[in-house]
Design a protein around this motif. Structure first.
Motif, PDB file in Angstrom:
ATOM      1  N   ALA A 111      97.635 109.944  55.221  1.00 29.41           N
ATOM      2  CA  ALA A 111      96.612 109.444  54.297  1.00 29.41           C
ATOM      3  C   ALA A 111      95.276 109.288  55.018  1.00 29.41           C
ATOM      4  N   LEU A 112      95.310 108.721  56.224  1.00 32.53           N
ATOM      5  CA  LEU A 112      94.069 108.525  56.986  1.00 32.53           C
ATOM      6  C   LEU A 112      93.457 109.872  57.382  1.00 32.53           C
ATOM      7  N   VAL A 113      94.318 110.809  57.799  1.00 34.37           N
ATOM      8  CA  VAL A 113      93.816 112.140  58.186  1.00 34.37           C
ATOM      9  C   VAL A 113      93.143 112.815  56.988  1.00 34.37           C
ATOM     10  N   HIS A 114      93.762 112.700  55.797  1.00 39.53           N
ATOM     11  CA  HIS A 114      93.153 113.295  54.596  1.00 39.53           C
ATOM     12  C   HIS A 114      91.813 112.642  54.280  1.00 39.53           C
ATOM     13  N   ARG A 115      91.750 111.298  54.433  1.00 42.00           N
ATOM     14  CA  ARG A 115      90.483 110.592  54.156  1.00 42.00           C
ATOM     15  C   ARG A 115      89.392 111.068  55.123  1.00 42.00           C
ATOM     16  N   LEU A 116      89.770 111.188  56.421  1.00 41.10           N
ATOM     17  CA  LEU A 116      88.803 111.623  57.431  1.00 41.10           C
ATOM     18  C   LEU A 116      88.336 113.054  57.155  1.00 41.10           C
ATOM     19  N   GLN A 117      89.286 113.908  56.745  1.00 41.48           N
ATOM     20  CA  GLN A 117      88.913 115.294  56.433  1.00 41.48           C
ATOM     21  C   GLN A 117      87.995 115.354  55.216  1.00 41.48           C
ATOM     22  N   ALA A 118      88.282 114.502  54.216  1.00 46.51           N
ATOM     23  CA  ALA A 118      87.436 114.471  53.007  1.00 46.51           C
ATOM     24  C   ALA A 118      86.028 114.004  53.353  1.00 46.51           C
ATOM     25  N   CYS A 119      85.943 112.986  54.244  1.00 47.69           N
ATOM     26  CA  CYS A 119      84.622 112.500  54.685  1.00 47.69           C
ATOM     27  C   CYS A 119      83.851 113.613  55.374  1.00 47.69           C
ATOM     28  N   ALA A 120      84.554 114.347  56.272  1.00 49.44           N
ATOM     29  CA  ALA A 120      83.891 115.421  57.026  1.00 49.44           C
ATOM     30  C   ALA A 120      83.413 116.513  56.074  1.00 49.44           C
ATOM     31  N   ARG A 121      84.244 116.829  55.054  1.00 46.49           N
ATOM     32  CA  ARG A 121      83.864 117.865  54.081  1.00 46.49           C
ATOM     33  C   ARG A 121      82.635 117.430  53.282  1.00 46.49           C
ATOM     34  N   ALA A 122      82.653 116.152  52.860  1.00 56.48           N
ATOM     35  CA  ALA A 122      81.536 115.630  52.065  1.00 56.48           C
ATOM     36  C   ALA A 122      80.248 115.659  52.884  1.00 56.48           C
ATOM     37  N   ARG A 123      80.356 115.313  54.177  1.00 49.57           N
ATOM     38  CA  ARG A 123      79.165 115.314  55.040  1.00 49.57           C
ATOM     39  C   ARG A 123      78.616 116.736  55.193  1.00 49.57           C
ATOM     40  N   ARG A 124      79.574 117.698  55.348  1.00 48.03           N
ATOM     41  CA  ARG A 124      79.131 119.102  55.486  1.00 48.03           C
ATOM     42  C   ARG A 124      78.417 119.581  54.213  1.00 48.03           C
ATOM     43  N   ARG A 125      78.964 119.124  53.037  1.00 48.75           N
ATOM     44  CA  ARG A 125      78.389 119.548  51.759  1.00 48.75           C
ATOM     45  C   ARG A 125      76.995 118.941  51.568  1.00 48.75           C
ATOM     46  N   ARG A 126      76.846 117.663  52.026  1.00 47.90           N
ATOM     47  CA  ARG A 126      75.555 116.984  51.854  1.00 47.90           C
ATOM     48  C   ARG A 126      74.472 117.567  52.766  1.00 47.90           C
ATOM     49  N   ALA A 127      74.895 118.027  53.956  1.00 50.45           N
ATOM     50  CA  ALA A 127      73.930 118.464  54.965  1.00 50.45           C
ATOM     51  C   ALA A 127      72.977 119.551  54.470  1.00 50.45           C
ATOM     52  N   PRO A 128      73.457 120.657  53.841  1.00 52.69           N
ATOM     53  CA  PRO A 128      72.516 121.689  53.379  1.00 52.69           C
ATOM     54  C   PRO A 128      71.560 121.185  52.312  1.00 52.69           C
ATOM     55  N   VAL A 129      72.057 120.230  51.451  1.00 52.54           N
ATOM     56  CA  VAL A 129      71.218 119.680  50.373  1.00 52.54           C
ATOM     57  C   VAL A 129      70.041 118.925  50.980  1.00 52.54           C
ATOM     58  N   SER A 130      70.335 118.054  51.997  1.00 48.72           N
ATOM     59  CA  SER A 130      69.264 117.261  52.604  1.00 48.72           C
ATOM     60  C   SER A 130      68.301 118.167  53.366  1.00 48.72           C
ATOM     61  N   GLU A 131      68.862 119.262  54.006  1.00 52.12           N
ATOM     62  CA  GLU A 131      67.979 120.193  54.733  1.00 52.12           C
ATOM     63  C   GLU A 131      67.011 120.876  53.750  1.00 52.12           C
ATOM     64  N   ALA A 132      67.568 121.263  52.574  1.00 49.84           N
ATOM     65  CA  ALA A 132      66.745 121.943  51.581  1.00 49.84           C
ATOM     66  C   ALA A 132      65.653 120.986  51.050  1.00 49.84           C
ATOM     67  N   ALA A 133      66.059 119.713  50.854  1.00 48.62           N
ATOM     68  CA  ALA A 133      65.111 118.719  50.361  1.00 48.62           C
ATOM     69  C   ALA A 133      64.000 118.477  51.376  1.00 48.62           C
ATOM     70  N   GLY A 134      64.378 118.469  52.679  1.00 47.40           N
ATOM     71  CA  GLY A 134      63.405 118.261  53.749  1.00 47.40           C
ATOM     72  C   GLY A 134      62.431 119.423  53.814  1.00 47.40           C
TER      73      GLY A 134
END
Lengths: 309, 139
Positions: A286-309
């Motif tokens: 369960a913890l590994v899945h949560r950590l993987q989901a966090c990492a995926r969400a961060r990766r998804r957010r990164a291009p959006v913030s770069e584009a906004a910048g």
């Protein structure tokens, strides 16, 4: 002296992690083994013989030790495949004790220079001097042990992402359901047991060359029970879990030096607490899945913030 | 992944290169138990294969319990020269009584490691120190 102690401690953590990973691999397919110390011992003796008597290079000797461990583990697993989990655990414990007693009786020494080299029953197997003869420093040996451990962990992490890895976990959760879905449960368990034996033997080979001396008493059931404890404390969610368990025991409980002679009691208490509060360990699925989901969400957010910048 | 495999392969290859053999040391170890724990005070005599005492060596003592390898760790101790040629003295604080594998590491001018199994027990009442006997193979 503190630095040498730290290097020795880190080397031991890497070696014990291989043993803990062998237990982890079996726990993934729903098997508990109290006999992994036997394969650790077989690997130690086999690779020790390969360098001390046959004069093989270390890399080849370790591979030979791992092969012996893998074959021996498959030989134990094959007739016990259809047994329920508890019976398998007892069978592995019995094999562990059989191996230890056999090593106690085994004497086979060869004259090398002015000394006799080889297993001498209860007096152990001395003069596994490959590191000394080849002037390998403790620092470099630590690098070798860590590199072997990392290679094994990366390999396991890669396998876990494949269909085989998913089948391993499915078998561990419910073997009847896995069989109904077409998973070859028996073959998968046999392969996992063989790989686990090879991993434990690889750890044993590294240990024998670090210590220069092994004896049957080293491969006592306590070592196997500890290995199960490391995997259960660290967690079954990822191959990183067993390493976490070993670091917790050797790096925290032991290195802190608070418990002294009571350390084993403290370790046993921690295992009991984990079995009650967190039965799949600190780093569970369960913890590994949560950590993987966090990492995926961060990766998804990164291009959006770069584009906004 | 490829990079990891290459790193491991290069390290394995480096570890298989054979260099010159080191000379072996002849070693005598005599330990005495002192007080509770017990603590061990050990005298190490180091000589060359021809029997000449080795002076100026770096000698370190450590110990593990064979029944639980790598778990009962004793902080290593440096053995210092006593003034007698080839003689060094060091102390170890053991966690408990029992069979211990005492490891003597020698560095410079020889490099060697010798392991001696000892049955370390607390001394009988009335004795401040007692000689520690070698341990036999246990069934």
């Amino acid at each position: 002296m503190q630095l040498e102690h730290a290097i020795g401690l880190a080397t031991d953590i890497a070696i014990l992690s291989l043993l803990a990973l062998s237990v982890y691999l079996l726990l993934l397919v729903g098997r508990v083994s109290f006999g992994q110390q036997a394969f650790f011992g077989l690997g130690a003796y086999a690779s020790g013989l390969a360098t001390a008597i046959a004069q093989w290079p270390l890399g080849v000797a370790l591979a030979a030790g791992a092969l012996v461990g893998g074959v021996a583990s498959a030989a134990v697993a094959w007739p016990t495949l259809r047994l329920p989990g508890l019976s398998y655990a007892i069978a592995t414990l019995a094999f562990g004790e059989m191996s230890r007693v056999a090593l106690l009786a085994w004497r086979w020494q060869v004259e090398r220079g002015d000394t006799l080299v080889g297993p001498a029953g209860g007096d152990g197997f001395r003069d596994i001097r490959w590191l000394l003869e080849n002037d390998v420093s403790p620092e470099f040996y630590l690098v070798i042990c860590v590199a072997v451990l990392l290679a094994v962990m990366v390999l396991l992490a890669c396998v876990e992402r494949t269909r085989v890895g998913i089948a391993l976990r499915t078998t561990g959760h419910d073997d009847t359901l896995a069989a109904a879905q077409g998973v070859p449960v028996s073959r998968l368990r046999l392969a996992a047991a063989s790989a686990a034996g090879a991993l434990a033997a690889l750890g044993g080979g590294l240990y024998a060359h670090r210590a220069t001396y092994v004896e049957p008493a080293l491969f006592d059931p306590m070592l196997g029970v500890h290995a199960v404890g490391y995997a259960l404390i660290g967690g079954l969610g990822s191959a990183f879990g067993p390493l976490l368990g070993v670091v917790f025991d050797l790096g925290v409980l032991d290195a802190a030096g608070v418990f002294q002679g009571w350390r084993m009691v403290a370790f046993g208490g921690v295992v009991a607490l984990f079995l009650y509060w967190r039965p799949r360990g600190l780093l569970d699925e369960a913890l590994v899945h949560r950590l993987q989901a966090c990492a995926r969400a961060r990766r998804r957010r990164a291009p959006v913030s770069e584009a906004a910048g | 992944m490829k990079r990891h495999v290459w790193l491991a392969a290069m390290l394995c290859m480096a570890a298989t290169g054979v260099q010159g053999q080191t000379a072996r040391a002849r070693l005598e170890l005599r330990c005495e138990a002192v007080g509770a724990g017990p603590a061990l005070e050990c005298l190490v005599r180091v000589s060359t294969p021809k029997g000449q005492p080795v002076t100026g060596a770096q000698v370190a003592l450590s110990a593990t319990m064979p029944s639980m390898p790598m778990a009962h760790r004793v902080t290593p101790a440096v053995a210092v020269a006593t003034g007698q040629p080839g003689e060094y003295r060091g102390a170890l604080e053991l966690e408990m009584a029992g069979v211990w594998a005492v490891q003597v590491d020698i560095d410079k001018p020889l490099r060697d490691r010798v392991v001696v199994r000892l049955q370390a027990e607390e001394c009988p009442q009335g004795q401040a120190r007692c000689v520690v006997q070698p341990a036999g193979g246990k069934p």
